[in-house]
Design an enzyme around this catalytic site. Structure first.
Site, PDB file in Angstrom:
ATOM      1  N   SER A 243       0.842  -1.206   0.000  1.00  0.00           N
ATOM      2  CA  SER A 243       0.000   0.000   0.000  1.00  0.00           C
ATOM      3  C   SER A 243       0.876   1.255   0.000  1.00  0.00           C
ATOM      4  O   SER A 243       0.474   2.289  -0.548  1.00  0.00           O
ATOM      5  CB  SER A 243      -0.961   0.002   1.193  1.00  0.00           C
ATOM      6  OG  SER A 243      -0.279   0.177   2.411  1.00  0.00           O
TER       7      SER A 243
ATOM      8  N   MET B 194      10.785  -6.582   4.708  1.00  0.00           N
ATOM      9  CA  MET B 194      11.078  -7.331   5.929  1.00  0.00           C
ATOM     10  C   MET B 194      12.323  -8.201   5.766  1.00  0.00           C
ATOM     11  O   MET B 194      12.285  -9.428   5.805  1.00  0.00           O
ATOM     12  CB  MET B 194       9.862  -8.193   6.310  1.00  0.00           C
ATOM     13  CG  MET B 194       8.608  -7.385   6.565  1.00  0.00           C
ATOM     14  SD  MET B 194       8.847  -6.083   7.802  1.00  0.00           S
ATOM     15  CE  MET B 194       7.230  -5.305   7.778  1.00  0.00           C
TER      16      MET B 194
ATOM     17  N   HIS C 263       8.951   3.148   8.940  1.00  0.00           N
ATOM     18  CA  HIS C 263       8.698   2.307  10.109  1.00  0.00           C
ATOM     19  C   HIS C 263       7.477   2.839  10.863  1.00  0.00           C
ATOM     20  O   HIS C 263       7.385   4.056  11.085  1.00  0.00           O
ATOM     21  CB  HIS C 263       9.926   2.290  11.031  1.00  0.00           C
ATOM     22  CG  HIS C 263       9.782   1.334  12.167  1.00  0.00           C
ATOM     23  ND1 HIS C 263       9.559  -0.015  11.977  1.00  0.00           N
ATOM     24  CD2 HIS C 263       9.783   1.525  13.507  1.00  0.00           C
ATOM     25  CE1 HIS C 263       9.454  -0.613  13.155  1.00  0.00           C
ATOM     26  NE2 HIS C 263       9.576   0.303  14.088  1.00  0.00           N
TER      27      HIS C 263
ATOM     28  N   ASP D 111      15.557  -0.541  12.038  1.00  0.00           N
ATOM     29  CA  ASP D 111      14.621   0.594  12.039  1.00  0.00           C
ATOM     30  C   ASP D 111      15.231   1.787  12.771  1.00  0.00           C
ATOM     31  O   ASP D 111      14.591   2.430  13.617  1.00  0.00           O
ATOM     32  CB  ASP D 111      13.271   0.175  12.646  1.00  0.00           C
ATOM     33  CG  ASP D 111      12.605  -0.915  11.825  1.00  0.00           C
ATOM     34  OD1 ASP D 111      12.548  -0.761  10.593  1.00  0.00           O
ATOM     35  OD2 ASP D 111      12.169  -1.928  12.394  1.00  0.00           O
TER      36      ASP D 111
ATOM     37  N   GLU E 192       0.973   7.025   7.115  1.00  0.00           N
ATOM     38  CA  GLU E 192       2.123   6.580   6.304  1.00  0.00           C
ATOM     39  C   GLU E 192       1.956   6.997   4.846  1.00  0.00           C
ATOM     40  O   GLU E 192       2.923   7.470   4.218  1.00  0.00           O
ATOM     41  CB  GLU E 192       2.245   5.052   6.349  1.00  0.00           C
ATOM     42  CG  GLU E 192       2.776   4.511   7.646  1.00  0.00           C
ATOM     43  CD  GLU E 192       2.953   2.992   7.611  1.00  0.00           C
ATOM     44  OE1 GLU E 192       3.858   2.510   8.290  1.00  0.00           O
ATOM     45  OE2 GLU E 192       2.175   2.301   6.917  1.00  0.00           O
TER      46      GLU E 192
HETATM   47  C1  GAR Z   1       4.031  -0.544   6.851  1.00  0.00           C
HETATM   48  O1  GAR Z   1       3.188  -0.317   7.953  1.00  0.00           O
HETATM   49  C2  GAR Z   1       5.462  -0.224   7.199  1.00  0.00           C
HETATM   50  O2  GAR Z   1       5.598   0.854   8.076  1.00  0.00           O
HETATM   51  C3  GAR Z   1       5.899  -1.510   7.865  1.00  0.00           C
HETATM   52  O3  GAR Z   1       5.348  -2.509   7.026  1.00  0.00           O
HETATM   53  C4  GAR Z   1       4.093  -2.044   6.529  1.00  0.00           C
HETATM   54  C5  GAR Z   1       4.014  -2.325   5.049  1.00  0.00           C
HETATM   55  O4  GAR Z   1       2.728  -2.062   4.554  1.00  0.00           O
HETATM   56  N1  GAR Z   1       7.322  -1.603   7.969  1.00  0.00           N
HETATM   57  C6  GAR Z   1       7.942  -2.114   9.045  1.00  0.00           C
HETATM   58  O5  GAR Z   1       7.344  -2.600   9.980  1.00  0.00           O
HETATM   59  C7  GAR Z   1       9.464  -2.042   9.011  1.00  0.00           C
HETATM   60  N2  GAR Z   1      10.006  -2.464  10.238  1.00  0.00           N
HETATM   61  P1  GAR Z   1       2.462  -2.064   2.970  1.00  0.00           P
HETATM   62  O6  GAR Z   1       3.035  -3.373   2.413  1.00  0.00           O
HETATM   63  O7  GAR Z   1       0.969  -2.007   2.830  1.00  0.00           O
HETATM   64  O8  GAR Z   1       3.154  -0.881   2.387  1.00  0.00           O
END
Ligand code: GAR
Length: 205
Positions: free
Chosen positions: A16, A101, A120, A161, A190
């Site tokens: 997203s 990740m 993050h 992070d 975000e």
């Molecule tokens: C987001 O909330 C981002 O902040 C988090 O993964 C999600 C990805 O969402 N990242 C972490 O936790 C990094 N440590 P998305 O695939 O819908 O963009």
């Protein structure tokens, strides 16, 4: 940076935030184009979002490297070095971790000094790792934490992070929130803060 910037986006999940970046480019709020999207999980919907836009994708699973090397550290170094070559071939101005990740070693980061950006879902210094929203929610339930946040930062080294902060925003946790309310609020912030922070970083260079 006068010319339209080139981004390589790395994602492991829904994507997203990749979508938010693409939408910000469409609206002219981010003077950039995404030249490559890398995913490390076959199920990552981010790849479909990229393909729908005609953006090249690259699937890079760590698994084969773990089978090839006994030592996890050696596997990570080989994986990171190989992936750095793939990303470098796309000539990015910035490498954008959007829900990526996988913790990079210097085998990757050394190839892109001051060029790797991470999102993050927590305030600077809080809740590092893959479960920041769950961790904030647990602290809310156990000891009344009433705010968390999101941050965008550079990734200079193997800190989790952690790194020079480009932007952050506090997000309240309300007493009558359910966990999904908090998660939705975080993602909403975000999607606004991340493209804006990338634009700010590009403009400063
Ligand atoms: C987001 O909330 C981002 O902040 C988090 O993964 C999600 C990805 O969402 N990242 C972490 O936790 C990094 N440590 P998305 O695939 O819908 O963009």
């Amino acid at each position: 940076m006068a010319l339209t910037a080139t981004l390589v986006v790395l994602a492991s999940g829904s994507g997203s935030n990749l979508q938010a970046i693409l939408d910000a480019c469409d609206r002219g709020e981010l003077d950039a184009e995404v030249s490559l999207v890398v995913v490390n999980r076959r199920s990552a919907y981010a790849a479909e979002r990229a393909e729908a836009r005609g953006i090249p994708t690259h699937y890079a699973p760590l698994g084969p490297y773990r089978q090839q090397f006994d030592d996890l550290s050696a596997a990570r170094t080989a994986y990171d070095t190989d992936l750095a070559a793939v990303v470098a071939a796309a000539s990015p101005d910035l490498v954008v971790q959007a829900g990526w990740m996988h913790l990079f070693s210097m085998g990757f980061l050394g190839a892109f000094p001051d060029q790797v950006v991470n999102l993050h879902p927590a305030l600077p210094g809080r809740f590092p790792g893959a479960h920041a929203i769950d961790d904030a929610w647990t602290e809310h339930q156990n000891s009344g934490l009433d705010r968390t946040g999101v941050m965008v930062h550079l990734v200079p080294d193997e800190g989790v992070d952690d790194g020079p902060v480009i932007a952050f925003e506090e997000i309240p946790i309300h007493a009558d929130d359910k966990r999904e309310d908090l998660e939705a609020r975080i993602h909403c912030v975000e999607h606004r803060v991340f493209p804006a922070a990338i634009a700010q970083l590009l403009e400063s260079r």
